[in-house]
Design a protein around this motif. Sequence first.
Motif, mmCIF file in Angstrom:
data_model
loop_
_atom_site.group_PDB
_atom_site.id
_atom_site.type_symbol
_atom_site.label_atom_id
_atom_site.label_comp_id
_atom_site.label_asym_id
_atom_site.label_seq_id
_atom_site.Cartn_x
_atom_site.Cartn_y
_atom_site.Cartn_z
ATOM 1 N N SER A 128 0.844 -1.188 0.000
ATOM 2 C CA SER A 128 0.000 0.000 0.000
ATOM 3 C C SER A 128 0.874 1.230 0.000
ATOM 4 O O SER A 128 2.047 1.183 0.353
ATOM 5 C CB SER A 128 -0.921 0.014 1.235
ATOM 6 N N THR A 129 0.305 2.328 -0.434
ATOM 7 C CA THR A 129 0.979 3.618 -0.408
ATOM 8 C C THR A 129 0.196 4.550 0.482
ATOM 9 O O THR A 129 -1.036 4.601 0.418
ATOM 10 C CB THR A 129 1.075 4.221 -1.815
ATOM 11 N N ASP A 151 -9.216 -5.761 -2.976
ATOM 12 C CA ASP A 151 -10.291 -4.901 -2.515
ATOM 13 C C ASP A 151 -10.787 -5.268 -1.117
ATOM 14 O O ASP A 151 -11.541 -4.511 -0.501
ATOM 15 C CB ASP A 151 -11.461 -4.941 -3.504
ATOM 16 N N CYS A 179 -10.532 2.720 3.402
ATOM 17 C CA CYS A 179 -10.934 1.346 3.088
ATOM 18 C C CYS A 179 -11.558 0.635 4.280
ATOM 19 O O CYS A 179 -11.917 -0.542 4.174
ATOM 20 C CB CYS A 179 -9.739 0.561 2.559
ATOM 21 N N ASP A 218 -4.018 5.402 0.071
ATOM 22 C CA ASP A 218 -4.757 5.702 -1.158
ATOM 23 C C ASP A 218 -4.569 4.661 -2.247
ATOM 24 O O ASP A 218 -5.158 4.785 -3.316
ATOM 25 C CB ASP A 218 -4.338 7.072 -1.705
ATOM 26 N N ARG A 219 -3.764 3.621 -1.994
ATOM 27 C CA ARG A 219 -3.524 2.627 -3.047
ATOM 28 C C ARG A 219 -3.125 1.310 -2.401
ATOM 29 O O ARG A 219 -2.231 1.271 -1.553
ATOM 30 C CB ARG A 219 -2.425 3.106 -3.995
ATOM 31 N N SER A 267 -2.112 -2.648 -3.584
ATOM 32 C CA SER A 267 -1.764 -3.474 -4.741
ATOM 33 C C SER A 267 -1.325 -4.843 -4.273
ATOM 34 O O SER A 267 -1.034 -5.065 -3.087
ATOM 35 C CB SER A 267 -0.650 -2.820 -5.567
ATOM 36 N N VAL A 316 -5.044 -3.618 -8.580
ATOM 37 C CA VAL A 316 -4.766 -2.416 -7.802
ATOM 38 C C VAL A 316 -6.088 -1.747 -7.474
ATOM 39 O O VAL A 316 -6.962 -1.621 -8.346
ATOM 40 C CB VAL A 316 -3.842 -1.445 -8.563
ATOM 41 N N SER A 356 -7.590 1.842 -5.818
ATOM 42 C CA SER A 356 -7.235 3.210 -5.461
ATOM 43 C C SER A 356 -8.396 3.856 -4.725
ATOM 44 O O SER A 356 -9.571 3.643 -5.069
ATOM 45 C CB SER A 356 -6.889 4.027 -6.716
ATOM 46 N N TYR A 357 -8.068 4.648 -3.707
ATOM 47 C CA TYR A 357 -9.057 5.358 -2.905
ATOM 48 C C TYR A 357 -8.740 6.850 -2.938
ATOM 49 O O TYR A 357 -7.573 7.261 -2.829
ATOM 50 C CB TYR A 357 -9.043 4.867 -1.451
ATOM 51 N N SER A 358 -9.761 7.658 -3.087
ATOM 52 C CA SER A 358 -9.606 9.110 -3.065
ATOM 53 C C SER A 358 -10.897 9.738 -2.570
ATOM 54 O O SER A 358 -11.954 9.083 -2.527
ATOM 55 C CB SER A 358 -9.247 9.650 -4.458
ATOM 56 N N GLU A 379 -2.900 -3.477 -13.311
ATOM 57 C CA GLU A 379 -1.780 -2.676 -13.780
ATOM 58 C C GLU A 379 -0.567 -3.571 -13.996
ATOM 59 O O GLU A 379 -0.302 -4.465 -13.191
ATOM 60 C CB GLU A 379 -1.428 -1.576 -12.772
#
Length: 552
Positions: free
Chosen positions: A14-15, A52, A70, A87-88, A90, A100, A102-104, A122
């Motif tokens: 994760s990032t 997910d 999440c 926010d990510r 993978s 992947v 992604s959350y925003s 990806e």
Amino acid sequence: MENYTTPQPTEFESTSPTPSSTSTEPPQPTEPLPAEPLPTSGRLPTPVTTVDSVCPCDLHESVCDINCCCDRVCAEELSLFTSCSVDRVSGSQQLCSGDVVSYSLRITIDGYSELQASAGEEPNYDILCIQSQNRVGGLSHPPPALPTDSSFDSLFKEFTSFMFGSEERQVSSAELQDSSGYQYGEVMLTADRGVFLLPAAAITADCVDSSPAGFLKDQSSVCSRRVTLQQHCSSLPPLSMNTYTDIQLLAGKNEDAAVVPVQVCSVVLQSVEGTQTELQISDGGDLPPALLDPSLCANVVLKVAYVVKYSPAGDIVNVSVALVLGFVSEAELTLEQEFHITFVQEDGGGGAVHSSGNPVVLTGIVGSLDPRDTLSLLLSAEQQDCLRGPQQRAPILFAVDSVSGCTLRLEDAANCSLVQQLLLDVLRGPNPPQHVASFGNSLLDSPMDWLPIKNNLNPGEAQSCSIPLSLHLEVQWTQYGSLMNPQAQIVSIKEIIQTNTTSLEVLSAGSSTLSISSSVAFIPVSAAALPGYRATPTIDAKLPFDFFFPFV
């Protein structure tokens, strides 16, 4: 051969843009799972856990972790989040590709946060994945040769020839398809059955002269060359304009296809200071590079731009080239060159008008929705006659007021009804558009984004036939969108034509000519912008029943 990598258990990464929460609990040591060898054939097993369903920032069970987008128990608190701590998410970074998520967050009109989540696959560009294997040595891969100062040039030629093909590559008739015209992406043939090449940068910024140009593929590239002036000024072919002009292309792929020579349409000389002057060169003329002194080489090609006109059948009709020549000094470490190629279909005019975004080059369409028509204005020239000779036109640029015109000879205005229609056609241009785009990126399938051009033609009452004296376009526009990034939107466009109310002799004041004008004005009609504020958050806190014990 399938895509396999080092056998490892499924991992998730994760990032986190900003740290949002910490935990005082010491991390528990985990024992690595035993690695199982991958099968020799088939596919990897389907992972039990998907990305997910993984939430690295969910540190407390059944409790919402702040800014953990999440966390599935944060449905009520999500509207008050300010950012996503993760926010990510993978999958394993040791696979060729993986899922992947992604959350925003986006801010609603009421000032609250709303979650936006997206999932997809990806590729992993950090590892080398072998899609197929056809080496004689099988799975044995010897270590590659390391480039050195003495072997770099030979290795560079070896691998770039693999990418683009040899410069002397010849195309046999057996490779030609049945259709005479070129298809998209196919290489274009020259008269000697070679390939039309356009230099481009390869792995490094150095120019590779063996790069073929694909049909209908617009291309722009910038590359550099290492030049020794005394050795290369007059002997290196890529520096001479003759290399890019002395080319003959085949109109099609058939053996009996017509030969289309490259025509030089413009040659511009750029001085050492950067000023440019267009040169007049006759057909077949050439300006070879010349060494003026040991430290300065003149007439070196700096920029090449091809325009290829083709028919609907895929046959090349015309090829033109424009060049920029300049000077190269010994103080420059490398010579930088630009190469461009553009394809235009032959259809009674230029190619399609590209959307310019916002702000916009004002474009219009006729009732047939033809994107090749543009809203244009007369281009003023010295002694430009309204009825004699071709009239040059220029596209109308957004937010640029312009005035131009032409001259009408009174002796040509004897037939009033004929002159009236001719002048209208001259002022409006050929195939005048009936609609304009409200935005610079309006699509043809969005009819609400296209505005009709209103007409206000009021012929004079005193004359049985009135001559148009001027055409004025009044464009009203406004700023649309947020204060931080407003977009220009055209809200109205009106065509105002003024005609004569008296005789032309009176208007000309005894002169034999009369000035006819055309103009355009952009009027901003934006209302005063009012800043909006985020809604004040409400506090809905519940205290424990013994909070004030023992006072209450």
